[in-house]
Design an enzyme around this catalytic site. Structure first.
Site, PDB file in Angstrom:
ATOM      1  N   GLU A  79      82.297  85.275  96.939  1.00 25.37           N
ATOM      2  CA  GLU A  79      82.905  86.462  96.340  1.00 25.37           C
ATOM      3  C   GLU A  79      83.115  87.586  97.352  1.00 25.37           C
ATOM      4  O   GLU A  79      84.089  88.330  97.290  1.00 25.37           O
ATOM      5  CB  GLU A  79      82.013  86.936  95.177  1.00 25.37           C
ATOM      6  CG  GLU A  79      82.555  88.074  94.354  1.00 25.37           C
ATOM      7  CD  GLU A  79      83.807  87.701  93.567  1.00 25.37           C
ATOM      8  OE1 GLU A  79      83.950  86.529  93.161  1.00 25.37           O
ATOM      9  OE2 GLU A  79      84.645  88.603  93.359  1.00 25.37           O
ATOM     10  N   GLY A 112      87.941  79.750  92.662  1.00 28.09           N
ATOM     11  CA  GLY A 112      88.633  80.944  92.199  1.00 28.09           C
ATOM     12  C   GLY A 112      88.867  81.973  93.292  1.00 28.09           C
ATOM     13  O   GLY A 112      89.894  82.658  93.303  1.00 28.09           O
ATOM     14  N   ASP A 116      92.515  83.243  94.278  1.00 32.33           N
ATOM     15  CA  ASP A 116      92.860  84.661  94.116  1.00 32.33           C
ATOM     16  C   ASP A 116      93.381  85.269  95.421  1.00 32.33           C
ATOM     17  O   ASP A 116      94.354  86.020  95.423  1.00 32.33           O
ATOM     18  CB  ASP A 116      91.635  85.451  93.622  1.00 32.33           C
ATOM     19  CG  ASP A 116      91.484  85.396  92.098  1.00 32.33           C
ATOM     20  OD1 ASP A 116      92.346  84.804  91.429  1.00 32.33           O
ATOM     21  OD2 ASP A 116      90.501  85.962  91.578  1.00 32.33           O
ATOM     22  N   LYS A 149      97.320  85.160  87.456  1.00 30.52           N
ATOM     23  CA  LYS A 149      96.787  86.347  88.126  1.00 30.52           C
ATOM     24  C   LYS A 149      96.173  86.027  89.489  1.00 30.52           C
ATOM     25  O   LYS A 149      95.537  84.999  89.671  1.00 30.52           O
ATOM     26  CB  LYS A 149      95.710  86.995  87.253  1.00 30.52           C
ATOM     27  CG  LYS A 149      96.286  87.583  85.999  1.00 30.52           C
ATOM     28  CD  LYS A 149      95.391  88.655  85.449  1.00 30.52           C
ATOM     29  CE  LYS A 149      94.207  88.094  84.687  1.00 30.52           C
ATOM     30  NZ  LYS A 149      93.426  89.172  84.052  1.00 30.52           N
ATOM     31  N   GLU A 191      82.543  79.980  81.610  1.00 24.63           N
ATOM     32  CA  GLU A 191      83.948  80.244  81.246  1.00 24.63           C
ATOM     33  C   GLU A 191      84.394  79.330  80.104  1.00 24.63           C
ATOM     34  O   GLU A 191      85.177  79.733  79.242  1.00 24.63           O
ATOM     35  CB  GLU A 191      84.879  80.060  82.452  1.00 24.63           C
ATOM     36  CG  GLU A 191      84.619  81.009  83.635  1.00 24.63           C
ATOM     37  CD  GLU A 191      85.110  82.445  83.424  1.00 24.63           C
ATOM     38  OE1 GLU A 191      85.330  82.865  82.266  1.00 24.63           O
ATOM     39  OE2 GLU A 191      85.255  83.153  84.447  1.00 24.63           O
TER      40      GLU A 191
HETATM   41  N1  LIG Z   1      92.746  84.952  88.618  1.00 28.46           N
HETATM   42  C1  LIG Z   1      92.112  84.683  87.503  1.00 28.46           C
HETATM   43  O1  LIG Z   1      92.698  84.641  86.432  1.00 28.46           O
HETATM   44  C2  LIG Z   1      90.649  84.410  87.549  1.00 28.46           C
HETATM   45  C3  LIG Z   1      90.022  83.849  86.431  1.00 28.46           C
HETATM   46  C4  LIG Z   1      88.666  83.539  86.509  1.00 28.46           C
HETATM   47  C5  LIG Z   1      87.957  83.805  87.660  1.00 28.46           C
HETATM   48  N2  LIG Z   1      88.601  84.372  88.720  1.00 28.46           N
HETATM   49  C6  LIG Z   1      87.872  84.659  89.949  1.00 28.46           C
HETATM   50  O2  LIG Z   1      87.370  83.443  90.479  1.00 28.46           O
HETATM   51  C7  LIG Z   1      86.228  83.742  91.256  1.00 28.46           C
HETATM   52  C8  LIG Z   1      85.145  82.749  90.938  1.00 28.46           C
HETATM   53  O3  LIG Z   1      85.620  81.462  91.223  1.00 28.46           O
HETATM   54  P1  LIG Z   1      84.623  80.285  91.580  1.00 28.46           P
HETATM   55  O4  LIG Z   1      83.511  80.299  90.643  1.00 28.46           O
HETATM   56  O5  LIG Z   1      85.459  79.082  91.732  1.00 28.46           O
HETATM   57  O6  LIG Z   1      83.996  80.762  92.980  1.00 28.46           O
HETATM   58  P2  LIG Z   1      84.285  80.383  94.500  1.00 28.46           P
HETATM   59  O7  LIG Z   1      85.706  80.201  94.764  1.00 28.46           O
HETATM   60  O8  LIG Z   1      83.535  81.380  95.292  1.00 28.46           O
HETATM   61  O9  LIG Z   1      83.577  78.953  94.652  1.00 28.46           O
HETATM   62  C9  LIG Z   1      82.191  78.856  94.478  1.00 28.46           C
HETATM   63  C10 LIG Z   1      81.515  78.135  95.648  1.00 28.46           C
HETATM   64  O10 LIG Z   1      81.801  76.753  95.550  1.00 28.46           O
HETATM   65  C11 LIG Z   1      82.241  76.233  96.815  1.00 28.46           C
HETATM   66  N3  LIG Z   1      83.110  75.110  96.467  1.00 28.46           N
HETATM   67  C12 LIG Z   1      84.342  75.149  95.919  1.00 28.46           C
HETATM   68  N4  LIG Z   1      84.745  73.930  95.587  1.00 28.46           N
HETATM   69  C13 LIG Z   1      83.770  73.070  95.936  1.00 28.46           C
HETATM   70  C14 LIG Z   1      83.588  71.678  95.823  1.00 28.46           C
HETATM   71  N5  LIG Z   1      84.505  70.901  95.224  1.00 28.46           N
HETATM   72  N6  LIG Z   1      82.456  71.129  96.307  1.00 28.46           N
HETATM   73  C15 LIG Z   1      81.492  71.907  96.865  1.00 28.46           C
HETATM   74  N7  LIG Z   1      81.596  73.245  96.982  1.00 28.46           N
HETATM   75  C16 LIG Z   1      82.723  73.821  96.523  1.00 28.46           C
HETATM   76  C17 LIG Z   1      82.871  77.405  97.495  1.00 28.46           C
HETATM   77  O11 LIG Z   1      82.825  77.267  98.891  1.00 28.46           O
HETATM   78  C18 LIG Z   1      81.996  78.567  97.022  1.00 28.46           C
HETATM   79  O12 LIG Z   1      80.875  78.689  97.850  1.00 28.46           O
HETATM   80  C19 LIG Z   1      85.822  85.164  90.953  1.00 28.46           C
HETATM   81  O13 LIG Z   1      86.191  85.988  92.034  1.00 28.46           O
HETATM   82  C20 LIG Z   1      86.658  85.499  89.747  1.00 28.46           C
HETATM   83  O14 LIG Z   1      86.966  86.862  89.672  1.00 28.46           O
HETATM   84  C21 LIG Z   1      89.912  84.667  88.683  1.00 28.46           C
HETATM   85 ZN   LIG Z   2      85.915  84.930  84.518  1.00 31.07          ZN
END
Ligand SMILES: NC(=O)c1ccc[n+]([C@@H]2O[C@H](COP(=O)([O-])OP(=O)(O)OC[C@H]3O[C@@H](n4cnc5c(N)ncnc54)[C@H](O)[C@@H]3O)[C@@H](O)[C@H]2O)c1
Ligand SMILES: [Zn+2]
Length: 371
Positions: A79, A112, A116, A149, A191
């Site tokens: 993040e 995510g 983003d 988004k 989620e």
């Molecule tokens: N744009 C939108 O509509 C929307 C909606 C929901 C969430 N978000 C945003 O998404 C973000 C959260 O996304 P997230 O939970 O995916 O977090 P992230 O992208 O930080 O991923 C989480 C962790 O998982 C690791 N990772 C990713 N894929 C992997 C895989 N296949 N195997 C092993 N490790 C892996 C990444 O390196 C990271 O350390 C927040 O910033 C949130 O605000 C945006």
């Molecule tokens: Zn969310």
């Protein structure tokens, strides 16, 4: 005498979100069709660094097998990396890779955060170039990856800068979850629980029946049905309000207080954990108003805990909640528009949550946590 012109225009949006198994198997045509069609030459991949380390070789082999080549920019994970300087780095990579305006989509490969960041870059470079998304976390597969988004954090606030930039295609391969750690699976379940609670009681039952196995120690794989139904529920909610003309959004359930919680606890709590805390609190608020039966609220918090998610955390104070609510109201154009459950699968919006109610709800969660 004044002269004026009126300009009106609509823009049609169409993109497909598809669940595709074995996405990186060269025999699977979907990724090539969505991404590699068009003029020969290099394509740009924007990848989360950790994801690239795990899957980069396989992606390169896929690209080679389809007679193409790619260039890669790896983004810092986490993040804390959702920053405008990473967006500008992606813009620079677009420029050096020779990305065209229409024919050479960028491929974004990650969770995510990567989606983003790279999505914002794709919307800014030459005022918008196409992008294809391959989400690799559960959060991204069912939530961040399906809408339009993009955004980065700024001035200490969640997703303060961003854009609406529909993808050319979204390819979801649940197989990428095999390498996710439990905390990230739990974050995704938050989620899924969110969208189930406001839209699909049956999906909530499906999740409630499987969380223990999914989030438990000898983890079983996340059900494909869970992914598929979560995406369906999310798209049902988003698709006729992509530009958020209506600010009463059910998808904002669990996202009123969570931005403040997430930013205050960064990097200790995942996005999903902050959402879970918001859901727990919102249920306590709804019960306090008599909107939600106490036993439903208690059950929801049990399911969240079963999914490995927190329902109370020391970072939460009444002051933090009040500030988060004010920030949410500004974001929602002056009204709170807080979604509160009236039961499992349905919600209403309220505009008059008071500090006293927040105090009572927080006290309930603290008491439950002690007991
Ligand atoms: N744009 C939108 O509509 C929307 C909606 C929901 C969430 N978000 C945003 O998404 C973000 C959260 O996304 P997230 O939970 O995916 O977090 P992230 O992208 O930080 O991923 C989480 C962790 O998982 C690791 N990772 C990713 N894929 C992997 C895989 N296949 N195997 C092993 N490790 C892996 C990444 O390196 C990271 O350390 C927040 O910033 C949130 O605000 C945006
Ligand atoms: Zn969310």
């Amino acid at each position: 005498v004044s002269v004026s012109w009126r300009v009106e225009s609509t823009r049609r949006i169409a993109y497909e979100v598809a669940i595709v198994g074995d996405l990186l198997d060269p025999a699977t045509p979907d990724l090539a069709a969505a991404w590699l069609d068009g003029p020969p030459g290099r394509r740009l991949v924007v990848a989360d660094r950790a994801v690239w380390e795990l899957y980069g070789e396989r992606l390169r082999a896929y690209v080679r097998a389809h007679g193409a080549a790619c260039e890669v920019i790896a983004l810092d994970p986490g993040e804390g990396a959702k920053r405008i300087d990473q967006v500008l780095a992606v813009v620079a990579a677009c420029d050096s890779a020779g990305v065209l305006r229409r024919q050479t989509p960028i491929l974004v490969f990650g969770g995510g955060v990567a989606l983003d960041v790279a999505g914002l870059a794709a919307s800014l470079y030459r005022r918008g170039v196409p992008w294809v998304r391959v989400p690799t976390t559960l959060v991204a597969m069912i939530d961040a990856g399906v809408g339009v988004k993009t955004g980065v954090n700024h001035l200490g606030r969640k997703s303060l800068i961003g854009s609406y930039h529909p993808p050319a295609a979204v390819l979801v391969d649940p197989g990428f979850m095999a390498t996710l750690d439990r905390v990230e699976i739990s974050a995704g379940l938050a989620e899924a629980i969110k969208i189930a609670l406001v839209r699909d009681a049956g999906l909530f039952e499906l999740i409630a029946g499987s969380v223990a196995a999914i989030a438990g120690p000898g983890r079983s794989p996340v059900d494909r049905e869970l992914v598929s139904r979560s995406i369906a529920a999310m798209l049902d909610e988003l698709s006729d309000n992509l530009w958020e003309e209506r600010l009463e959004r059910l998808a904002d359930f669990g996202h009123t207080f969570s931005p403040g919680i997430e930013m205050a606890a960064l990097p200790r709590l995942s996005h999903g954990a902050a959402v879970a805390l918001d859901i727990a609190l919102s249920c306590a608020l709804a019960s306090g108003r008599g909107l939600l039966a106490d036993r439903d609220g208690e059950r929801i918090r049990r399911v969240l805990r079963g999914a490995g998610l927190p329902v109370c955390d020391e970072v939460i104070s009444v002051e933090l909640l009040v500030a988060a609510l004010e920030a949410a109201a500004r974001h929602r154009d002056g009204l709170q528009r807080v979604p509160l459950l009236t039961g499992i699968g349905s919600a209403v919006f309220v505009n008059d949550v008071s500090e006293g109610e927040l105090e009572t709800a927080l006290a309930l969660l603290r008491k439950e946590a002690e007991g």
